[in-house]
Design an enzyme around this catalytic site. Sequence first.
Site, mmCIF file in Angstrom:
data_model
loop_
_atom_site.group_PDB
_atom_site.id
_atom_site.type_symbol
_atom_site.label_atom_id
_atom_site.label_comp_id
_atom_site.label_asym_id
_atom_site.label_seq_id
_atom_site.Cartn_x
_atom_site.Cartn_y
_atom_site.Cartn_z
ATOM 1 N N SER A 164 -5.931 3.446 -21.004
ATOM 2 C CA SER A 164 -7.124 3.725 -21.912
ATOM 3 C C SER A 164 -7.502 5.212 -21.711
ATOM 4 C CB SER A 164 -8.556 2.968 -21.411
ATOM 5 O OG SER A 164 -9.456 3.031 -22.106
ATOM 6 N N HIS A 191 -5.437 1.681 -25.473
ATOM 7 C CA HIS A 191 -6.894 1.643 -26.169
ATOM 8 C C HIS A 191 -6.995 3.019 -27.203
ATOM 9 C CE1 HIS A 191 -8.602 -1.012 -22.781
ATOM 10 N NE2 HIS A 191 -7.716 -1.584 -23.373
ATOM 11 N N ASP A 285 -10.049 -3.576 -17.939
ATOM 12 C CA ASP A 285 -9.092 -4.403 -18.655
ATOM 13 C C ASP A 285 -7.748 -4.308 -18.037
ATOM 14 O OD1 ASP A 285 -8.242 -5.563 -20.929
ATOM 15 O OD2 ASP A 285 -7.033 -3.748 -21.724
#
Length: 342
Positions: A164, A191, A285
Amino acid sequence: MIRVLVVEDMPTARQLLVGILSADPELEVVGQASDGAEALALVRALRPDAITMDVMMMPVDGIQATAQIMAERPTPIVIVTSLDVNEVTLSMKALAAGALAALPKPRGPGSPGFADDARRLVTTVKAMSRVALLRRPEPARAAAPPPAAPPDVPRGRVVAVAASTGGPAALQRILARLPAALPAPLLVVQHIALGFAEGFARWLASAGPLPARVARDGLLLEPGVVHVAPDDRHLGVSADGTRATVTDAAPVGGFRPSGTPLFRSVAAAYGAGAVGVILSGMGRDGVEGLADLRRAGGRVVAQEAASCAVDGMPGAARAAGLADAVLAPDAIADRLALWLRR
């Protein structure tokens, strides 16, 4: 109050950004710049908490400005650019230089998507301004020495990566160091804002010897090829591990794509032949998926805290005791090559 510097060479676009940001009671636009040189001067003078940065500017573009700012006074930078594939690719270079996020330029007032675009911009600037650990890009350094006796490696192998905020820079370092004859497919969940997946894949392809492409459902997974999750879709593998699966299943933990479905998928298909890599990013995540991967006999590499822009995701994996190795990006590449060699 979060103090924001807006850097954009087009007056109309700059006014739009200033208007959106100024409308939020938690944000204050303290300066405006029309190119990278002016931006650097204003960073020195104003010391903003966050910056929005265009990439296509003259004479000093957003990539150069980002690199200079991160070297001189590291500040959270959000790239705001058009969805032209060339500009998206340039945006990835700015992320590699130290910017934390990239967004498309908001549509104008009166457009159906304006409210969503404005909300996304405001939310992202606020979130990035709170990033506690900001580091300038690291110089290349020697990899950690490999273990003297590496474990046996199964025939069927795959590398799955989740990242991310700060992930693109780390991933670029890894791909640049991997061998062209990597004997496994590499799948990536990053992401990233809608519309950026294709440019992200093109940029990754330029980062090293491995070709990169946006995955599509049913695509044959090839060794030595990087397969990137498409915009707003989960990425996984078929039950036999030969093809990509792309679905619009519900977001996991607020993310689509998410690292957890990817890790769970490769764990089920490859078992001990799966390697999970978790890189810089906010939140946690992918951690639940890594737990499944470890239970299936796979291995996990987490990025070390010192080289992360944000140590959320890899930090959560380390805290859960899931990491077989904790390494800087260069050393991650060397460890992957070691584990995957024939």
